[in-house]
Design an enzyme around this catalytic site. Sequence first.
Site, mmCIF file in Angstrom:
data_model
loop_
_atom_site.group_PDB
_atom_site.id
_atom_site.type_symbol
_atom_site.label_atom_id
_atom_site.label_comp_id
_atom_site.label_asym_id
_atom_site.label_seq_id
_atom_site.Cartn_x
_atom_site.Cartn_y
_atom_site.Cartn_z
ATOM 1 N N HIS A 272 45.532 46.065 42.142
ATOM 2 C CA HIS A 272 46.311 47.234 41.883
ATOM 3 C C HIS A 272 46.935 47.284 40.304
ATOM 4 O O HIS A 272 46.971 46.289 39.898
ATOM 5 C CB HIS A 272 47.926 47.242 42.731
ATOM 6 C CG HIS A 272 48.305 49.085 42.691
ATOM 7 N ND1 HIS A 272 49.351 49.107 41.678
ATOM 8 C CD2 HIS A 272 48.226 49.957 43.509
ATOM 9 C CE1 HIS A 272 49.485 50.411 41.949
ATOM 10 N NE2 HIS A 272 48.940 51.038 43.295
ATOM 11 N N ASP A 330 46.361 50.104 51.278
ATOM 12 C CA ASP A 330 45.278 50.576 51.834
ATOM 13 C C ASP A 330 44.571 49.495 52.680
ATOM 14 O O ASP A 330 43.672 49.503 53.411
ATOM 15 C CB ASP A 330 44.506 51.335 51.069
ATOM 16 C CG ASP A 330 44.924 52.643 50.394
ATOM 17 O OD1 ASP A 330 45.620 53.304 51.307
ATOM 18 O OD2 ASP A 330 44.834 53.132 49.356
HETATM 19 N N1 CMC Z 1 37.522 42.918 44.292
HETATM 20 C C1 CMC Z 1 37.061 42.122 43.393
HETATM 21 N N2 CMC Z 1 37.580 42.099 42.126
HETATM 22 C C2 CMC Z 1 38.272 42.931 41.731
HETATM 23 C C3 CMC Z 1 39.098 43.658 42.633
HETATM 24 C C4 CMC Z 1 38.697 43.799 43.864
HETATM 25 N N3 CMC Z 1 39.324 44.550 44.768
HETATM 26 N N4 CMC Z 1 39.866 44.386 41.922
HETATM 27 C C5 CMC Z 1 39.707 43.834 40.749
HETATM 28 N N5 CMC Z 1 39.197 43.111 40.362
HETATM 29 C C6 CMC Z 1 38.685 42.148 39.162
HETATM 30 C C7 CMC Z 1 38.000 43.210 38.351
HETATM 31 O O1 CMC Z 1 36.770 43.217 38.414
HETATM 32 C C8 CMC Z 1 38.512 42.581 36.916
HETATM 33 O O2 CMC Z 1 37.935 41.321 36.693
HETATM 34 P P1 CMC Z 1 37.560 40.928 35.085
HETATM 35 O O3 CMC Z 1 38.979 40.645 34.547
HETATM 36 O O4 CMC Z 1 37.018 39.451 35.248
HETATM 37 O O5 CMC Z 1 36.683 41.957 34.459
HETATM 38 C C9 CMC Z 1 39.817 41.922 37.197
HETATM 39 O O6 CMC Z 1 39.942 42.129 38.699
HETATM 40 C C10 CMC Z 1 40.992 43.175 36.902
HETATM 41 O O7 CMC Z 1 40.629 44.641 37.534
HETATM 42 P P2 CMC Z 1 40.421 45.799 36.864
HETATM 43 O O8 CMC Z 1 39.512 46.682 37.653
HETATM 44 O O9 CMC Z 1 40.519 45.747 35.374
HETATM 45 O O10 CMC Z 1 42.082 46.400 37.190
HETATM 46 P P3 CMC Z 1 42.416 47.859 37.200
HETATM 47 O O11 CMC Z 1 43.902 47.608 36.937
HETATM 48 O O12 CMC Z 1 41.798 48.674 36.266
HETATM 49 O O13 CMC Z 1 41.745 48.294 38.716
HETATM 50 C C11 CMC Z 1 41.914 49.001 40.899
HETATM 51 C C12 CMC Z 1 42.938 48.473 39.712
HETATM 52 C C13 CMC Z 1 42.983 49.089 42.113
HETATM 53 C C14 CMC Z 1 41.228 50.111 40.528
HETATM 54 C C15 CMC Z 1 41.199 47.703 41.460
HETATM 55 O O14 CMC Z 1 41.779 46.419 41.551
HETATM 56 C C16 CMC Z 1 40.153 47.977 42.449
HETATM 57 O O15 CMC Z 1 39.100 48.908 42.463
HETATM 58 N N6 CMC Z 1 40.550 47.685 43.795
HETATM 59 C C17 CMC Z 1 39.795 48.047 44.972
HETATM 60 C C18 CMC Z 1 40.094 49.475 45.314
HETATM 61 C C19 CMC Z 1 41.321 49.967 45.795
HETATM 62 O O16 CMC Z 1 41.908 49.132 47.018
HETATM 63 N N7 CMC Z 1 42.125 50.941 45.384
HETATM 64 C C20 CMC Z 1 43.497 51.125 45.969
HETATM 65 C C21 CMC Z 1 44.675 51.191 45.052
HETATM 66 S S1 CMC Z 1 46.161 51.238 45.930
HETATM 67 C C22 CMC Z 1 46.203 52.869 46.450
HETATM 68 C C23 CMC Z 1 46.461 54.086 45.493
HETATM 69 O O17 CMC Z 1 47.594 53.889 44.796
HETATM 70 O O18 CMC Z 1 45.463 54.783 45.445
#
Ligand code: CMC
Length: 396
Positions: A272, A330
């Site tokens: 998140h 989720d």
């Molecule tokens: N599985 C594997 N790796 C992950 C995941 C995951 N679910 N989420 C983040 N990472 C990694 C990402 O690749 C990055 O790695 P690095 O630093 O080595 O490049 C690191 O963790 C930080 O992630 P980010 O993508 O830079 O973080 P963000 O804040 O931009 O994204 C997120 C947050 C929710 C979009 C992301 O964690 C994600 O795509 N999660 C899966 C989708 C999900 O469950 N979304 C629901 C969010 S809660 C409901 C809502 O509010 O809508």
Amino acid sequence: TGKFTYDPGFLATASCSSKITYIDGDAGVLLYRGYPIEQLATHCDFLEVCYLLLNGELPSPEEKKTFDWTVTRHTMVHEQLARLYQGFRRDSHPMAVMVGVVGALSAFYHDSLDINNPDHRQISAFRLIAKLPTIVAMAYKYNMGQPFMYPKNSLGYTDNFMRMMFGVPAEEYEVNPVLSRALDRILILHADHEQNASTSTVRLAGSSGANPFACIASGIACLWGPAHGGANEAALQMLMDIQKDGGLEKVGEFIKKAKDKNSGVKLMGFGHRVYKNYDPRAKLMQETTREVLAAVGAENDPLLKLAMALEKIALEDEYFVSRKLYPNVDFYSGIVQRALGIPVSMFTCIFSMARTVGWIAQWNEMISDPEQKIGRPRQLYQGATKRDVVPIAKRG
Ligand code: CMC
């Protein structure tokens, strides 16, 4: 960057000031108008939370009665709107239908265009909260080829929704109170979440003076993405795929894939932007999952076992620990909804139904803010410098 800051993804930019929802991502705290989500999920029903988000205070019994009555009066949709569904393919994704139908509401309620009149804003809010369950259930019924079920206003908000989803005109529908309470809790947990992508979309759309139905339709469109509201659908799909592929024994292999950036696979329902400790909604959702599975006699649901095994491995794995990735709301909500009999393609629609009150409260707060300006981000231009056009006959 000179006059402005380059901040892709708004990691360090507050786009507005707000009094609605507070999140402390490090401590795992979520408050609506100051009240902890755990207490709201325990003591209140969804409409009480709607009142709170919209008005800033919990209602007195009398205020709650009036609020419920007013929302309930608006549950029906115009018959012409019902005909709009016929224009869609039966196999359309229900979220595609939702974007269209909710956007079309402004063609029915012309008073919504006058956003400077607080009475018009208020009636639009009531209409949206009241009609979303009807519109979501109609999207499902259309998909199924079953007749639309009209709302029954003697029922409460969530019971009414369940009847419109699962009832048929040929039979009486009896609402199971445990399942209805679980769904009501899902709605409470999803009701608002400060400036997430879809809420920011609603605010940005609204900042130009667009009408509330158009703004909420833009929020629904944004919510659909798998990184946001589409995650519950994607998380359950992931669990079902692992189950099909061999189940528990494939968990380790899947986690390995999710850690590999080139695999294109993520552990859906994990991570998140704001919660870097745990998502308090996920804890409540896990509790609800157990209650619902017990109520439907599916305590041994293999998908729940799979989810728990994935969670356990991920919480001990250096990759997830060092990135502060924890289960989000989720991760479990898909399992609950599936147990409630809600098909996977409807999950994000339910989310949009819950979030509508948050969107409308945030939209209203923005419109009423004297400092409100049109949202207009700047950019870091990296394209070509000025050059002259060569007429086509002389090109290449
Ligand atoms: N599985 C594997 N790796 C992950 C995941 C995951 N679910 N989420 C983040 N990472 C990694 C990402 O690749 C990055 O790695 P690095 O630093 O080595 O490049 C690191 O963790 C930080 O992630 P980010 O993508 O830079 O973080 P963000 O804040 O931009 O994204 C997120 C947050 C929710 C979009 C992301 O964690 C994600 O795509 N999660 C899966 C989708 C999900 O469950 N979304 C629901 C969010 S809660 C409901 C809502 O509010 O809508």
